[in-house]
Design an enzyme around this catalytic site. Structure first.
Site, PDB file in Angstrom:
ATOM      1  N   GLN A   1     125.219  56.753  77.542  1.00 32.25           N
ATOM      2  CA  GLN A   1     126.678  56.222  76.971  1.00 32.25           C
ATOM      3  C   GLN A   1     126.969  55.195  77.801  1.00 32.25           C
ATOM      4  OE1 GLN A   1     127.745  55.930  73.905  1.00 32.25           O
ATOM      5  NE2 GLN A   1     126.671  57.739  72.918  1.00 32.25           N
TER       6      GLN A   1
ATOM      7  N   HIS B   1     108.578  51.218  48.912  1.00 29.86           N
ATOM      8  CA  HIS B   1     108.012  49.771  49.560  1.00 29.86           C
ATOM      9  C   HIS B   1     108.689  49.718  50.930  1.00 29.86           C
ATOM     10  CE1 HIS B   1     107.174  45.757  50.579  1.00 29.86           C
ATOM     11  NE2 HIS B   1     108.454  45.689  50.782  1.00 29.86           N
TER      12      HIS B   1
ATOM     13  N   ASP C   1     115.549  54.883  64.959  1.00 32.24           N
ATOM     14  CA  ASP C   1     115.871  55.475  63.666  1.00 32.24           C
ATOM     15  C   ASP C   1     116.740  54.450  62.986  1.00 32.24           C
ATOM     16  OD1 ASP C   1     117.954  56.690  65.111  1.00 32.24           O
ATOM     17  OD2 ASP C   1     118.488  56.815  63.295  1.00 32.24           O
TER      18      ASP C   1
ATOM     19  N   CYS D   1     101.043  48.737  49.765  1.00 35.39           N
ATOM     20  CA  CYS D   1     101.749  50.193  49.201  1.00 35.39           C
ATOM     21  C   CYS D   1     101.396  50.291  47.724  1.00 35.39           C
ATOM     22  CB  CYS D   1     103.127  50.177  49.695  1.00 35.39           C
ATOM     23  SG  CYS D   1     104.298  49.469  48.459  1.00 35.39           S
TER      24      CYS D   1
ATOM     25  N   GLY E   1     125.491  55.139  71.098  1.00 38.28           N
ATOM     26  CA  GLY E   1     126.613  54.303  71.076  1.00 38.28           C
ATOM     27  C   GLY E   1     126.342  52.676  70.966  1.00 38.28           C
TER      28      GLY E   1
ATOM     29  N   SER F   1     122.376  65.496  67.403  1.00 45.82           N
ATOM     30  CA  SER F   1     123.254  66.657  67.765  1.00 45.82           C
ATOM     31  C   SER F   1     124.494  66.942  66.693  1.00 45.82           C
ATOM     32  CB  SER F   1     123.998  66.104  69.050  1.00 45.82           C
ATOM     33  OG  SER F   1     124.910  64.946  68.995  1.00 45.82           O
ATOM     34  N   GLY F   2     124.692  66.078  65.752  1.00 48.19           N
ATOM     35  CA  GLY F   2     125.800  66.214  64.767  1.00 48.19           C
ATOM     36  C   GLY F   2     126.959  65.495  65.507  1.00 48.19           C
ATOM     37  N   GLY F   3     127.198  65.078  66.502  1.00 43.63           N
ATOM     38  CA  GLY F   3     128.134  64.338  67.061  1.00 43.63           C
ATOM     39  C   GLY F   3     128.420  63.029  66.507  1.00 43.63           C
TER      40      GLY F   3
ATOM     41  N   CYS G   1     101.706  43.270  51.142  1.00 44.46           N
ATOM     42  CA  CYS G   1     101.975  44.873  51.369  1.00 44.46           C
ATOM     43  C   CYS G   1     100.816  45.471  50.395  1.00 44.46           C
ATOM     44  CB  CYS G   1     103.254  45.163  50.923  1.00 44.46           C
ATOM     45  SG  CYS G   1     103.739  46.774  50.725  1.00 44.46           S
TER      46      CYS G   1
ATOM     47  N   ASP H   1     127.192  64.166  72.282  1.00 42.06           N
ATOM     48  CA  ASP H   1     127.709  63.183  73.326  1.00 42.06           C
ATOM     49  C   ASP H   1     129.091  62.738  72.816  1.00 42.06           C
ATOM     50  OD1 ASP H   1     126.215  62.192  71.135  1.00 42.06           O
ATOM     51  OD2 ASP H   1     125.747  60.289  72.043  1.00 42.06           O
TER      52      ASP H   1
HETATM   53 ZN    ZN Z   1     105.083  47.477  49.347  1.00 41.41          ZN
END
Ligand code: ZN
Length: 378
Positions: free
Chosen positions: A195, A341, A272, A312, A222, A93-95, A310, A146
């Site tokens: 919150q 990676h 995230d 990748c 939060g 939201s930018g909050g 891995c 928020d």
């Molecule tokens: Zn890797």
């Protein structure tokens, strides 16, 4: 294709494997969303993100609103077209940025007045404005504005912020539903944010109030802002216990590789974090055996890949010795390869978590990863 979420499988913990469908593709959950602050995941091209299998990324409303501006992005066909990204996008939201980046800010019931960290210009972000900007960006999932407070917070401060967050969520929901009704189709999904700082009863109160607004998904905000990890887990658990089982739950801003499975075990579907990308730029690599601080002199002649487990394209091709050299020489390729990676490692962990839920051994997976990371960096 419209929006839907279905839980495919439960585990003996509160973990769920699910499927989130958006107009920009199907997302297998639990999912990790790489952070693409300014319509780019730092160090990765969209080709690379597709190769890595990122089904959804996060973009920051605050940054895109200030530069290049949401109206310009709308004019150029929306964020997907602007950045040439065909998979899903969640915008915040930018909050959080207003509260953490802007030095001059004044909060009132109307919204938050702040000056840009770029040029000092004054802006007013209201719940309606945050919703409007995200509609212009055309993200698949939008977050309500928020009030973010510093942790640890006194109870009265947390309570006042909770009250305002609910009121803002109500206004954002009304604005969004009016727009959706006018356009005839739900243009995106809007999530509420619980919150309540580190107070379990306030977290429950916030969740109950937001449930009345009937959001298609809920975030826990939060947290992971300096409180002990056990507290983050406890608060996440307190909230997910109250949230509807048939809707996605998003824990914002987490987490470390060894913590992710623990959040999933508490019923979290989406996460995230800037960690994999930011750490990569600081020469910290995440591997199946723990952290590798690649600038360390012990890697000068190390012919092994970053992570032998891995697959990748970076691990298939380059050695630790080469990566170490690139960082020592200050080459931009160092950050690019390291980011590639690290993002792959996070997405692989999520794949392994989904598999562990299917086969009922999430707890084992979580404790093994914790043990490998407890040994400290190499
Ligand atoms: Zn890797």
């Amino acid at each position: 294709m419209s929006f839907s979420f279905e839980v495919l499988q439960n585990d003996r913990t509160d973990a769920r494997r699910g499927r989130l469908t958006t107009p920009h593709g199907v997302i297998e959950t639990p999912v990790f969303m790489p952070v693409g602050t300014a319509a780019t995941v730092k160090g990765l091209t969209q080709d690379a993100l597709e190769e890595l299998g990122a089904s959804i990324i996060l973009a920051n409303t605050y940054h895109l609103y200030l530069r290049p501006g949401h109206e310009l992005i709308r004019k150029l066909g929306g964020l997907h077209a602007f950045m040439s990204w065909k998979n899903a996008i969640l915008t915040d939201s930018g909050g959080y940025q207003v509260f953490s980046l802007s030095e001059l800010r004044k909060i009132s019931n109307e919204g938050v007045r702040f000056s840009s960290h770029l040029d000092g210009s004054e802006h007013l972000l209201t719940p309606e404005k945050a919703a409007e900007i995200q509609l212009a960006l055309g993200s698949d999932i939008a977050m309500v504005l928020d009030e973010c407070i510093k942790t640890p917070a006194p109870r009265d401060v947390a309570q006042a912020a909770l009250k305002r967050t609910t009121e803002w969520a109500r206004r954002a929901r009304r604005y969004f539903l009016d727009c959706a009704e006018r356009s005839g189709i739900p243009p995106q999904w809007q999530f509420g944010i619980v919150q309540g700082a580190t107070f379990a009863d306030l977290r429950r109160e916030s969740a109950r109030q937001l449930l009345e607004l009937d959001f298609p998904g809920y975030a826990v905000g939060g947290l992971a802002v300096g409180e002990p990890h056990e507290v983050t887990c406890e608060m996440a658990e307190v909230v997910t216990e109250l949230l509807p089982k048939d809707r996605p739950r998003y824990l914002m801003g987490v987490g470390r590789p060894e913590q992710i499975a623990g959040y999933v075990a508490r019923g979290i579907d989406m996460m995230d974090c800037v960690l994999p990308t930011r750490a990569a730029r600081h020469a910290c690599l995440y591997t199946s055996e723990g952290r590798v601080l690649i600038k360390n002199a012990r890697y000068i002649e190390d012919q092994r890949p970053i992570d032998p487990n891995c697959s990748c394209s970076v691990c298939r091709r380059y050695t630790r010795a080469y990566l170490r050299h690139l960082f020592a020489a200050g080459e931009i390729t160092a950050a690019i390869l390291a980011t590639h990676h690290n993002v792959r490692f996070y997405l692989d962990i999520m794949g392994q978590i989904r598999e562990a839920i299917t086969f009922g051994h999430l707890e084992n997976f979580a404790s093994e990863l914790r043990a490998r990371y407890a040994a400290g960096p190499t």
